[in-house]
Scaffold this motif. Structure first.
Motif, PDB file in Angstrom:
ATOM      1  N   ASP A   1     -16.780  33.206 -45.802  1.00  0.00           N
ATOM      2  CA  ASP A   1     -15.953  33.370 -44.605  1.00  0.00           C
ATOM      3  C   ASP A   1     -16.190  32.235 -43.611  1.00  0.00           C
ATOM      4  O   ASP A   1     -15.247  31.729 -43.001  1.00  0.00           O
ATOM      5  N   ALA A   2     -17.442  31.822 -43.458  1.00  0.00           N
ATOM      6  CA  ALA A   2     -17.757  30.721 -42.539  1.00  0.00           C
ATOM      7  C   ALA A   2     -17.124  29.416 -43.027  1.00  0.00           C
ATOM      8  O   ALA A   2     -16.585  28.639 -42.226  1.00  0.00           O
ATOM      9  N   ILE A   3     -17.164  29.183 -44.342  1.00  0.00           N
ATOM     10  CA  ILE A   3     -16.552  27.970 -44.891  1.00  0.00           C
ATOM     11  C   ILE A   3     -15.047  28.008 -44.694  1.00  0.00           C
ATOM     12  O   ILE A   3     -14.429  26.998 -44.350  1.00  0.00           O
ATOM     13  N   LEU A   4     -14.437  29.169 -44.897  1.00  0.00           N
ATOM     14  CA  LEU A   4     -12.997  29.287 -44.684  1.00  0.00           C
ATOM     15  C   LEU A   4     -12.648  29.018 -43.217  1.00  0.00           C
ATOM     16  O   LEU A   4     -11.681  28.312 -42.929  1.00  0.00           O
ATOM     17  N   ALA A   5     -13.436  29.545 -42.287  1.00  0.00           N
ATOM     18  CA  ALA A   5     -13.184  29.294 -40.863  1.00  0.00           C
ATOM     19  C   ALA A   5     -13.322  27.801 -40.547  1.00  0.00           C
ATOM     20  O   ALA A   5     -12.511  27.239 -39.807  1.00  0.00           O
ATOM     21  N   LEU A   6     -14.346  27.148 -41.126  1.00  0.00           N
ATOM     22  CA  LEU A   6     -14.508  25.698 -40.952  1.00  0.00           C
ATOM     23  C   LEU A   6     -13.306  24.961 -41.518  1.00  0.00           C
ATOM     24  O   LEU A   6     -12.789  24.024 -40.896  1.00  0.00           O
ATOM     25  N   HIS A   7     -12.833  25.395 -42.685  1.00  0.00           N
ATOM     26  CA  HIS A   7     -11.682  24.774 -43.329  1.00  0.00           C
ATOM     27  C   HIS A   7     -10.444  24.874 -42.445  1.00  0.00           C
ATOM     28  O   HIS A   7      -9.705  23.897 -42.264  1.00  0.00           O
ATOM     29  N   VAL A   8     -10.220  26.049 -41.871  1.00  0.00           N
ATOM     30  CA  VAL A   8      -9.087  26.234 -40.964  1.00  0.00           C
ATOM     31  C   VAL A   8      -9.246  25.332 -39.741  1.00  0.00           C
ATOM     32  O   VAL A   8      -8.281  24.723 -39.271  1.00  0.00           O
ATOM     33  N   GLY A   9     -10.465  25.200 -39.244  1.00  0.00           N
ATOM     34  CA  GLY A   9     -10.708  24.314 -38.108  1.00  0.00           C
ATOM     35  C   GLY A   9     -10.393  22.861 -38.428  1.00  0.00           C
ATOM     36  O   GLY A   9      -9.816  22.143 -37.604  1.00  0.00           O
ATOM     37  N   ILE A  10     -10.750  22.421 -39.627  1.00  0.00           N
ATOM     38  CA  ILE A  10     -10.459  21.052 -40.030  1.00  0.00           C
ATOM     39  C   ILE A  10      -8.957  20.842 -40.170  1.00  0.00           C
ATOM     40  O   ILE A  10      -8.411  19.825 -39.714  1.00  0.00           O
ATOM     41  N   VAL A  11      -8.272  21.807 -40.784  1.00  0.00           N
ATOM     42  CA  VAL A  11      -6.811  21.719 -40.895  1.00  0.00           C
ATOM     43  C   VAL A  11      -6.188  21.647 -39.507  1.00  0.00           C
ATOM     44  O   VAL A  11      -5.308  20.814 -39.250  1.00  0.00           O
ATOM     45  N   ALA A  12      -6.659  22.488 -38.599  1.00  0.00           N
ATOM     46  CA  ALA A  12      -6.131  22.485 -37.225  1.00  0.00           C
ATOM     47  C   ALA A  12      -6.398  21.141 -36.552  1.00  0.00           C
ATOM     48  O   ALA A  12      -5.527  20.595 -35.866  1.00  0.00           O
ATOM     49  N   PHE A  13      -7.597  20.584 -36.746  1.00  0.00           N
ATOM     50  CA  PHE A  13      -7.929  19.291 -36.154  1.00  0.00           C
ATOM     51  C   PHE A  13      -6.974  18.208 -36.648  1.00  0.00           C
ATOM     52  O   PHE A  13      -6.465  17.413 -35.853  1.00  0.00           O
ATOM     53  N   VAL A  14      -6.715  18.187 -37.955  1.00  0.00           N
ATOM     54  CA  VAL A  14      -5.853  17.145 -38.525  1.00  0.00           C
ATOM     55  C   VAL A  14      -4.407  17.324 -38.062  1.00  0.00           C
ATOM     56  O   VAL A  14      -3.771  16.383 -37.582  1.00  0.00           O
ATOM     57  N   VAL A  15      -3.889  18.534 -38.186  1.00  0.00           N
ATOM     58  CA  VAL A  15      -2.483  18.777 -37.845  1.00  0.00           C
ATOM     59  C   VAL A  15      -2.252  18.705 -36.341  1.00  0.00           C
ATOM     60  O   VAL A  15      -1.358  17.986 -35.869  1.00  0.00           O
ATOM     61  N   LEU A  16      -3.040  19.443 -35.577  1.00  0.00           N
ATOM     62  CA  LEU A  16      -2.856  19.430 -34.120  1.00  0.00           C
ATOM     63  C   LEU A  16      -3.250  18.086 -33.522  1.00  0.00           C
ATOM     64  O   LEU A  16      -2.656  17.645 -32.529  1.00  0.00           O
ATOM     65  N   GLY A  17      -4.242  17.436 -34.141  1.00  0.00           N
ATOM     66  CA  GLY A  17      -4.628  16.104 -33.676  1.00  0.00           C
ATOM     67  C   GLY A  17      -3.493  15.115 -33.817  1.00  0.00           C
ATOM     68  O   GLY A  17      -3.242  14.309 -32.911  1.00  0.00           O
TER      69      GLY A  17
END
Length: 136
Positions: A14-30
């Motif tokens: 679950d922690a890895i999935l949350a990190l993964h979502v954070g990275i996706v958000a960083f790339v897309v929203l960035g």
């Protein structure tokens, strides 16, 4: 990994999935912030560290798709879920909803094209809106 209890493996997944979502958000929203920031003249979008991290992540994603590889975070999460006795579609609330947010079914070439186009956009923005190093 055999030293991990199944419940701890599920928590790590679950922690890895949350990190993964954070990275996706960083790339897309960035990328969105870079484009909007150019129009709004936000100085922070030219921060060198932010832009390097953004471009390197996007390039890594595109290159791994060219080689037909899954993201290492996905592989790690899947291994932990298997150790926990979970399937890709069952598990905790976090896993269920966050995975629906960032994973969907499509032919692989669509992902390769999308990742490559997004990486090209990030690279074009690097030259169109070059980052600036801070001067002391």
């Amino acid at each position: 990994m055999h030293a991990l209890s199944p419940s701890f493996a599920a928590l790590l997944a679950d922690a890895i999935l949350a990190l993964h979502v954070g990275i996706v958000a960083f790339v897309v929203l960035g990328q969105g912030a870079i484009l909007v920031g150019a129009w709004r003249r936000w100085r922070w979008i030219r921060d060198f560290r932010f832009r390097v991290a953004h471009l390197v992540l996007m390039a890594f994603i595109a290159v791994q798709s060219w080689f037909g590889q899954l993201c290492p975070l996905t592989l790690w999460e899947q291994a932990l879920r298997a150790h926990a006795g979970q399937t890709a579609y069952a598990g905790s609330f976090i896993e269920h909803w966050l995975s629906r947010l960032i994973f969907f079914q499509a032919p692989w070439w669509i992902f390769v094209f999308a990742y490559s186009a997004f990486a090209a956009l990030a690279l074009a923005c690097w030259f169109w809106l070059p980052p600036r190093r801070r001067t002391r």
